[in-house]
Design a protein around this motif. Structure first.
Motif, PDB file in Angstrom:
ATOM      1  N   GLY A  25     -65.883  28.899  27.165  1.00 13.34           N
ATOM      2  CA  GLY A  25     -65.852  27.896  28.231  1.00 13.34           C
ATOM      3  C   GLY A  25     -67.261  27.700  29.085  1.00 13.34           C
ATOM      4  O   GLY A  25     -67.039  26.845  29.684  1.00 13.34           O
ATOM      5  N   MET A  26     -67.971  28.625  28.791  1.00 13.91           N
ATOM      6  CA  MET A  26     -69.174  28.355  29.662  1.00 13.91           C
ATOM      7  C   MET A  26     -70.156  27.663  29.146  1.00 13.91           C
ATOM      8  O   MET A  26     -70.466  27.604  27.815  1.00 13.91           O
ATOM      9  N   TYR A  27     -71.043  26.724  29.716  1.00 17.51           N
ATOM     10  CA  TYR A  27     -71.980  26.052  29.287  1.00 17.51           C
ATOM     11  C   TYR A  27     -73.262  25.435  30.350  1.00 17.51           C
ATOM     12  O   TYR A  27     -72.858  25.892  31.265  1.00 17.51           O
ATOM     13  N   LEU A  28     -74.372  25.260  29.533  1.00 21.18           N
ATOM     14  CA  LEU A  28     -75.444  24.793  30.548  1.00 21.18           C
ATOM     15  C   LEU A  28     -75.624  23.328  30.431  1.00 21.18           C
ATOM     16  O   LEU A  28     -75.336  22.482  29.310  1.00 21.18           O
ATOM     17  N   LEU A  40     -68.274  26.265  34.113  1.00 21.68           N
ATOM     18  CA  LEU A  40     -67.416  26.948  33.308  1.00 21.68           C
ATOM     19  C   LEU A  40     -66.060  26.242  33.396  1.00 21.68           C
ATOM     20  O   LEU A  40     -65.662  25.843  34.370  1.00 21.68           O
ATOM     21  N   ASN A  41     -65.728  26.028  32.042  1.00 14.51           N
ATOM     22  CA  ASN A  41     -64.305  25.345  31.806  1.00 14.51           C
ATOM     23  C   ASN A  41     -63.296  26.074  31.787  1.00 14.51           C
ATOM     24  O   ASN A  41     -63.399  27.059  31.226  1.00 14.51           O
ATOM     25  N   TYR A  42     -61.841  25.900  32.323  1.00  6.69           N
ATOM     26  CA  TYR A  42     -60.772  26.736  32.245  1.00  6.69           C
ATOM     27  C   TYR A  42     -59.540  25.652  32.756  1.00  6.69           C
ATOM     28  O   TYR A  42     -59.591  24.524  32.854  1.00  6.69           O
ATOM     29  N   ASN A  69     -67.439  36.011  33.690  1.00  9.62           N
ATOM     30  CA  ASN A  69     -66.581  37.188  33.393  1.00  9.62           C
ATOM     31  C   ASN A  69     -65.767  37.845  34.654  1.00  9.62           C
ATOM     32  O   ASN A  69     -64.574  37.912  34.835  1.00  9.62           O
ATOM     33  N   GLU A  70     -66.443  37.601  35.735  1.00 10.88           N
ATOM     34  CA  GLU A  70     -65.902  37.766  37.246  1.00 10.88           C
ATOM     35  C   GLU A  70     -64.589  36.641  37.216  1.00 10.88           C
ATOM     36  O   GLU A  70     -63.383  37.110  37.817  1.00 10.88           O
TER      37      GLU A  70
END
Length: 74
Positions: A25-28, A40-42, A69-70
């Motif tokens: 879900g993480m991107y730049l 971060l998409n969630y 991760n956190e």
């Protein structure tokens, strides 16, 4: 395919904003003015949400992954 420090550093702006994905879900997000933002998409209660993790280069790739991760723990 995971991002590398070199790929993040060398990401050039385009006419439209675009994403370089890292996984989970993480991107730049690279904007046309050259700014780079970690996102971060969630999903929460069946709705798509986006969390801002910081601005590159103030937040490095390793720091962004740690923040991802956190966020997934909480």
């Amino acid at each position: 395919m995971k991002l590398t420090n070199t790929r993040v550093k060398n990401a050039k702006p385009k006419v439209k904003a675009y994403k370089l994905t890292d996984g989970e879900g993480m991107y730049l997000l690279v904007h046309p003015n050259g700014s780079k933002y970690w996102r971060l998409n969630y999903r929460f209660q069946a709705k798509q949400k986006t969390l801002a993790l910081g601005v590159y280069p103030l937040i490095s790739l390793a720091e962004a992954r740690e923040a991802r991760n956190e966020a997934k723990i909480h």
